[in-house]
Design an enzyme around this catalytic site. Structure first.
Site, short mmCIF file in Angstrom:
data_model
loop_
_atom_site.label_atom_id
_atom_site.label_comp_id
_atom_site.label_asym_id
_atom_site.label_seq_id
_atom_site.Cartn_x
_atom_site.Cartn_y
_atom_site.Cartn_z
N SER A 80 0.78 -1.08 0.05
CA SER A 80 -0.19 0.11 -0.02
C SER A 80 0.81 1.32 0.07
O SER A 80 2.15 1.35 0.40
CB SER A 80 -1.04 0.21 1.00
N TYR B 281 -1.65 -0.78 10.36
CA TYR B 281 -1.73 -1.13 8.99
C TYR B 281 -0.49 -0.67 8.02
O TYR B 281 0.00 -1.22 7.40
CB TYR B 281 -3.14 -0.26 8.37
#
Length: 256
Positions: A148, A162
């Protein structure tokens, strides 16, 4: 003189691809795109009922599909996915480590259980799947880990778990590429998507994506098919000389 064309290098005819997190969102787009490129699919996710939709999309494109219920945070489940693929198809050529979990919890309030769950799925799960596949993949195979842009920049949300997990995925990608590309002939790369519609983005606060678009030179979120095309590229012989890299697909977010 070779009769192979540039477009031929993007074909995946005769290949078998495993896609984790294949029950919704980007995983569905990846499964469909890989089928369109010629691959048969092993579709893995925790929600068995929702895998049937992805299976139908694959079969509509004339390819075979096997669904496997699995939680990639469990090493034994990862091994079971690979064993099911071998029993059905006889080989595994492509792994797309897409299963993931996103949270937005302030660091001062995030519990150990919340943090560990994200790491277990996003980072550890990618490793367990890669490890199981790496044991059986032949030279010419490819692993694509979905990271990501959160590994590279802040999105303005409290996403310690995350962001840490996805940064870990990029490090894992580099190390596996060094270990396996020369010795096993397995290429290992990562994708770093920007803003794409998914179950995770559905959980963002109202207006969050729109508030971030001024940071994106392309001026819009990505379309899942645009990311799926990058998956097909990295999985295919067109990317035969690419390994250990993270391909950023973010409309320019990280360079603006």
């Amino acid at each position: 003189m070779s009769t192979t064309t540039v477009l031929d290098r993007f074909h995946l005819d005769g290949k078998v691809a495993i896609v984790t997190g294949a029950s919704s969102g980007l995983g569905v787009a990846f499964g469909r795109a890989l089928a369109e490129a010629g691959a048969d699919l092993v579709l893995a996710a925790r929600r068995a009922d929702r895998l049937e939709h992805t299976r139908a999309l694959v079969e509509e494109r004339g390819r075979r599909a096997l669904t496997v219920t699995a939680d990639v945070a469990r090493p034994e489940d990862a091994q079971a996915v690979v064993e099911a693929a071998l029993a059905e198809f006889g080989h595994v050529d492509v792994l797309v480590n897409n299963a993931g979990k996103g949270t937005a919890v302030p660091a001062s309030r995030e519990t150990p259980e919340q943090f560990r769950e994200v790491i277990d799925i996003n980072l550890n799960g990618s490793y367990w799947m890669a490890q199981a596949c790496g044991r059986v993949m032949k030279p010419g195979s490819a692993i694509i880990n979905v990271a990501s842009v959160a590994a590279l920049t802040s999105g303005g949300l409290p996403q310690a778990a995350y962001s840490a997990s996805k940064a870990g995925v990029t490090g894992l990608t580099r190390d596996l590429a060094v270990q396996w590309t020369g010795r096993k002939g397995i290429r290992v790369n990562a994708l770093a998507p920007g803003f794409f519609p998914s179950e995770m983005t559905d959980q963002f606060p109202d207006g969050y994506i729109d508030s971030q678009l001024p940071r994106v030179p392309a001026g819009r979120p990505g379309d899942p098919d645009e990311l799926a095309a990058a998956v097909v590229f990295l999985a295919s012989p067109a990317a035969a000389y690419i390994t250990g890299t993270t391909l950023v697909v973010d409309g320019g977010l990280t360079v603006s």
